[in-house]
Design an enzyme around this catalytic site. Structure first.
Site, PDB file in Angstrom:
ATOM      1  N   ASP A  67      57.385 -26.117 -31.181  1.00 23.84           N
ATOM      2  CA  ASP A  67      58.500 -27.026 -31.455  1.00 23.84           C
ATOM      3  C   ASP A  67      58.097 -28.498 -31.474  1.00 23.84           C
ATOM      4  O   ASP A  67      56.997 -28.865 -31.075  1.00 23.84           O
ATOM      5  CB  ASP A  67      59.633 -26.801 -30.432  1.00 23.84           C
ATOM      6  CG  ASP A  67      59.118 -26.481 -29.033  1.00 23.84           C
ATOM      7  OD1 ASP A  67      57.995 -26.895 -28.713  1.00 23.84           O
ATOM      8  OD2 ASP A  67      59.835 -25.830 -28.270  1.00 23.84           O
ATOM      9  N   ASP A 136      67.619 -22.927 -18.410  1.00 21.74           N
ATOM     10  CA  ASP A 136      68.787 -22.250 -18.998  1.00 21.74           C
ATOM     11  C   ASP A 136      68.400 -20.992 -19.785  1.00 21.74           C
ATOM     12  O   ASP A 136      69.220 -20.409 -20.474  1.00 21.74           O
ATOM     13  CB  ASP A 136      69.582 -23.217 -19.901  1.00 21.74           C
ATOM     14  CG  ASP A 136      68.767 -23.720 -21.097  1.00 21.74           C
ATOM     15  OD1 ASP A 136      67.590 -23.308 -21.256  1.00 21.74           O
ATOM     16  OD2 ASP A 136      69.305 -24.518 -21.885  1.00 21.74           O
ATOM     17  N   HIS A 138      66.035 -20.814 -22.181  1.00 17.54           N
ATOM     18  CA  HIS A 138      65.529 -20.978 -23.552  1.00 17.54           C
ATOM     19  C   HIS A 138      64.039 -20.676 -23.628  1.00 17.54           C
ATOM     20  O   HIS A 138      63.311 -20.845 -22.643  1.00 17.54           O
ATOM     21  CB  HIS A 138      65.852 -22.379 -24.113  1.00 17.54           C
ATOM     22  CG  HIS A 138      65.110 -23.520 -23.499  1.00 17.54           C
ATOM     23  ND1 HIS A 138      65.732 -24.657 -23.028  1.00 17.54           N
ATOM     24  CD2 HIS A 138      63.780 -23.747 -23.304  1.00 17.54           C
ATOM     25  CE1 HIS A 138      64.836 -25.511 -22.580  1.00 17.54           C
ATOM     26  NE2 HIS A 138      63.634 -24.983 -22.724  1.00 17.54           N
ATOM     27  N   GLU A 143      68.084 -22.112 -27.770  1.00 20.71           N
ATOM     28  CA  GLU A 143      68.988 -22.356 -26.653  1.00 20.71           C
ATOM     29  C   GLU A 143      70.058 -21.259 -26.573  1.00 20.71           C
ATOM     30  O   GLU A 143      70.417 -20.660 -27.593  1.00 20.71           O
ATOM     31  CB  GLU A 143      69.686 -23.708 -26.853  1.00 20.71           C
ATOM     32  CG  GLU A 143      68.742 -24.909 -26.850  1.00 20.71           C
ATOM     33  CD  GLU A 143      68.381 -25.380 -25.435  1.00 20.71           C
ATOM     34  OE1 GLU A 143      68.489 -24.581 -24.482  1.00 20.71           O
ATOM     35  OE2 GLU A 143      67.979 -26.547 -25.296  1.00 20.71           O
TER      36      GLU A 143
HETATM   37  C1  F6R Z   1      57.900 -26.398 -25.107  1.00 19.17           C
HETATM   38  C2  F6R Z   1      58.928 -25.365 -25.125  1.00 19.17           C
HETATM   39  C3  F6R Z   1      59.947 -25.249 -24.044  1.00 19.17           C
HETATM   40  C4  F6R Z   1      59.320 -25.295 -22.642  1.00 19.17           C
HETATM   41  C5  F6R Z   1      60.408 -25.175 -21.582  1.00 19.17           C
HETATM   42  C6  F6R Z   1      59.835 -25.322 -20.187  1.00 19.17           C
HETATM   43  O1  F6R Z   1      57.089 -26.317 -26.243  1.00 19.17           O
HETATM   44  O2  F6R Z   1      58.975 -24.622 -26.057  1.00 19.17           O
HETATM   45  O3  F6R Z   1      60.646 -24.059 -24.198  1.00 19.17           O
HETATM   46  O4  F6R Z   1      58.394 -24.265 -22.509  1.00 19.17           O
HETATM   47  O5  F6R Z   1      61.391 -26.149 -21.792  1.00 19.17           O
HETATM   48  O6  F6R Z   1      59.347 -26.621 -20.015  1.00 19.17           O
HETATM   49  P1  F6R Z   1      58.459 -27.020 -18.759  1.00 19.17           P
HETATM   50  O7  F6R Z   1      57.160 -26.336 -18.909  1.00 19.17           O
HETATM   51  O8  F6R Z   1      58.312 -28.517 -18.870  1.00 19.17           O
HETATM   52  O9  F6R Z   1      59.212 -26.583 -17.555  1.00 19.17           O
END
Ligand code: F6R
Length: 245
Positions: A67, A136, A138, A143
């Site tokens: 992403d 959450d 995702h 989401e």
């Molecule tokens: C990032 C991504 C997100 C993160 C998620 C957890 O490329 O796709 O889904 O993996 O938001 O983020 P952290 O690792 O910062 O807790």
């Protein structure tokens, strides 16, 4: 689904590193699916170490990132491209042409999403996908909601994600509200998936994932339950909700 529980973040990173190092050794032309965020930083350090020790070579490896924020480019320190350069690509011998990251500045974002999927499909899909998990539920920026997109798409970030990710920005108002994300199709078509989670903040969502026997769009990560080759590596804190069950 294989679950590995480690003592702490460092061990989680080492375990994940071992898997990726093994797969790269066995397939020098591997297609990696890569993630950003706090979670994979330690595992990227393991890959850099293995590269420096000449254990692995990235010259023929290809990568697709999950992403990118809409509106940010690689010069922006909060963009995911900047993150990847800083935490991995600048330290290994990957060919820049083999790196694919959604372009948050694309003029026609919808056309870009289509091209990203076509490029991924032409490449043969992801061999091993690294995932973090949002509080959450995702994965990538898929989401929770009434439906989940199959293909790469433009998505509105939830208030929860904006708040959690504001730690990387000067203020919450600077956090982009939309992102380009690989859809659930691109992720679930990966031949192998490794999901990492660490820290108490992930305990609730890991508990939800591992205790409910159902797939639901209100918990996007639950779709991994039907994938045949998933390894979840969690530290004791992230596993603490289960340990209490
Ligand atoms: C990032 C991504 C997100 C993160 C998620 C957890 O490329 O796709 O889904 O993996 O938001 O983020 P952290 O690792 O910062 O807790």
């Amino acid at each position: 689904m294989k679950i590995i529980v480690t003592k702490n973040y460092d061990e989680m990173s080492k375990e994940a590193g071992k898997i990726f190092i093994d797969r790269i050794k066995n397939n020098p032309e591997i297609i990696l699916g890569l993630a950003t965020g706090s979670t994979p930083i330690g595992m990227y350090k393991e890959l850099i170490k293995a590269y420096e020790n000449k254990e692995i070579d990235f010259s023929r490896v290809r990568s697709f990132n999950l992403d990118e924020y809409v509106g940010l480019d690689e010069n922006d320190e909060t963009s995911y491209r900047y993150f990847m350069n800083d935490n991995l690509f600048n330290h290994i011998n990957i060919n820049r042409e083999n790196i694919n990251i959604p372009n948050g500045k694309a003029k026609d974002l919808n056309a870009f999403c289509k091209e990203y999927d076509e490029k991924l499909e032409k490449a043969g899909g992801i061999d091993i996908q690294l995932l973090g998990i949002g509080e959450d539920g995702h994965i990538a920026f898929n989401e929770p909601g009434d439906f989940l997109n199959v293909g790469t798409n433009i998505t509105a970030l939830t208030d929860s994600t904006i708040e959690v990710n504001s730690r990387f920005f000067n203020s919450i108002d600077e956090v982009p509200t939309t992102a380009i994300t690989l859809g659930m199709g691109g992720i679930l078509k990966s031949k192998e998936i490794v999901l990492l989670a660490n820290g108490e903040k992930k305990a609730e969502v890991i508990k939800e994932l591992l205790t409910q026997d159902k797939v639901t769009t209100s918990l996007p990560v639950s779709f991994l339950l039907v994938h045949p080759n998933v390894t979840i590596i969690v530290d004791e804190e992230a596993y603490s909700g289960i340990a209490k069950c």
